[in-house]
Each structure stands twice: as C-alpha cells, then as structure tokens.
Design a protein around this motif. Sequence first.
Motif, PDB file in Angstrom:
ATOM      1  N   THR A 180       0.878  -0.891   0.018  1.00 29.13           N
ATOM      2  CA  THR A 180      -0.136   0.502   0.324  1.00 29.13           C
ATOM      3  C   THR A 180       1.062   1.623  -0.139  1.00 29.13           C
ATOM      4  OG1 THR A 180      -1.891  -0.916   1.164  1.00 29.13           O
ATOM      5  CG2 THR A 180      -1.552   1.278   1.192  1.00 29.13           C
ATOM      6  N   VAL A 181       1.648   1.214   1.394  1.00 25.85           N
ATOM      7  CA  VAL A 181       2.208   2.462   1.137  1.00 25.85           C
ATOM      8  C   VAL A 181       2.974   2.227  -0.058  1.00 25.85           C
ATOM      9  CG1 VAL A 181       4.858   3.052   1.938  1.00 25.85           C
ATOM     10  CG2 VAL A 181       3.204   2.295   3.522  1.00 25.85           C
ATOM     11  N   ASN A 182       3.458   1.492  -0.905  1.00 25.85           N
ATOM     12  CA  ASN A 182       4.957   1.707  -2.216  1.00 25.85           C
ATOM     13  C   ASN A 182       3.531   2.591  -3.211  1.00 25.85           C
ATOM     14  OD1 ASN A 182       7.871   1.025  -1.554  1.00 25.85           O
ATOM     15  ND2 ASN A 182       6.560  -0.371  -0.860  1.00 25.85           N
ATOM     16  N   ALA A 183       3.106   1.704  -3.270  1.00 20.19           N
ATOM     17  CA  ALA A 183       2.060   1.681  -4.628  1.00 20.19           C
ATOM     18  C   ALA A 183       1.034   3.175  -3.834  1.00 20.19           C
ATOM     19  CB  ALA A 183       0.576   0.639  -4.261  1.00 20.19           C
ATOM     20  N   GLN A 184       1.176   3.855  -3.609  1.00 20.06           N
ATOM     21  CA  GLN A 184       0.474   5.352  -2.808  1.00 20.06           C
ATOM     22  C   GLN A 184       1.430   6.327  -3.025  1.00 20.06           C
ATOM     23  OE1 GLN A 184      -0.020   6.422   1.324  1.00 20.06           O
ATOM     24  NE2 GLN A 184      -1.050   7.788   0.645  1.00 20.06           N
ATOM     25  N   MET A 185       3.163   5.816  -2.718  1.00 20.55           N
ATOM     26  CA  MET A 185       4.094   7.144  -3.439  1.00 20.55           C
ATOM     27  C   MET A 185       4.262   7.194  -4.999  1.00 20.55           C
ATOM     28  SD  MET A 185       8.116   6.583  -1.852  1.00 20.55           S
ATOM     29  CE  MET A 185       7.844   4.934  -2.683  1.00 20.55           C
ATOM     30  N   TRP A 186       4.640   5.226  -5.582  1.00 23.08           N
ATOM     31  CA  TRP A 186       4.562   6.213  -6.860  1.00 23.08           C
ATOM     32  C   TRP A 186       3.497   6.060  -7.858  1.00 23.08           C
ATOM     33  CZ3 TRP A 186       6.220   0.229  -6.192  1.00 23.08           C
ATOM     34  CH2 TRP A 186       7.520  -0.097  -5.744  1.00 23.08           C
ATOM     35  N   GLY A 187       2.128   6.100  -6.746  1.00 20.73           N
ATOM     36  CA  GLY A 187       0.651   6.245  -8.033  1.00 20.73           C
ATOM     37  C   GLY A 187       1.129   8.225  -8.123  1.00 20.73           C
ATOM     38  N   SER A 188       1.392   8.637  -6.772  1.00 18.47           N
ATOM     39  CA  SER A 188       1.395   9.887  -6.643  1.00 18.47           C
ATOM     40  C   SER A 188       2.086  10.710  -7.876  1.00 18.47           C
ATOM     41  CB  SER A 188       1.807  10.685  -5.509  1.00 18.47           C
ATOM     42  OG  SER A 188       2.717   9.620  -5.185  1.00 18.47           O
ATOM     43  N   ARG A 189       2.930  10.652  -8.435  1.00 15.13           N
ATOM     44  CA  ARG A 189       3.729  10.848  -9.505  1.00 15.13           C
ATOM     45  C   ARG A 189       2.532  10.762 -11.041  1.00 15.13           C
ATOM     46  NH1 ARG A 189       7.869   6.590  -9.237  1.00 15.13           N
ATOM     47  NH2 ARG A 189       9.367   6.438  -7.604  1.00 15.13           N
TER      48      ARG A 189
END
Length: 119
Positions: free
Chosen positions: A57-66
């Motif tokens: 979740t944390v990684n998807a959130q971070m990468w999805g914010s791009r």
Amino acid sequence: MEAIKGKLKEYLSMDHELDFSEFNEYYQSIILKLNEHYQEFTEQDLLDIRYILNTVTVNAQMWGSRKDKNSKKYKKIQEKARFWADAATYKLKRDFGYDNEKIEAADEKIDGEMKPKED
C-alpha cells in the motif's frame, strides 16, 4: 505465504525501484493467495499478510502519486491492498483478540525479521 514474504524481504533489500510489471506481478500473487486461502489463514498468516499488504500500500501510494502512465493502476493497487489489510486487521481483532497495541508489536517484530542481516 513464505514465498510471498521471502520475495518482499528480497525487494526490501534492493537498492533500486521495481518496475510496474514486476510490482504488479507480485501484487497479483498476493491477491491470488488471498482469494484462494484467506479463510484458512492462521493467526501468523494474518499478521504476515497484513504487514505485506501495508508495505504494498505504501509503495503503491508513493508511486501512484507520480504523473505517469501507471499512476491510476498504482492507485487501484493501493485501494485493494488497503481493503485486504483492513480485513486482516479486523479478523485479527475479532478472531484472535488483538488490539492496536498488540498488532503494532507484531508489525515491529516482522519488520525486524524483514531487515537484511548485517555482515
């Protein structure tokens, strides 16, 4: 479960970011495991999958914010991973008597296991 946890440990020790296809493949393997075996999960399985899903979740959130071609896909992964993590948390509380403090302690223990060993 061990294969999924082992793969995450490998990913956490990497010094570069996963590309979307590898991240998605890993995520899909988690969802497949959940869909096929969630009802059979032991207490430890629930703790492990919760930790794994929170990391995803944390990684998807971070990468999805791009703003790139995969940002919407990352956001979908984030939403589904959060749903399943919440479901595991609920089941730990309902079926095994966990409270937030006990869950946090279990997360810290797993986090310690996931860190690469110092030489």
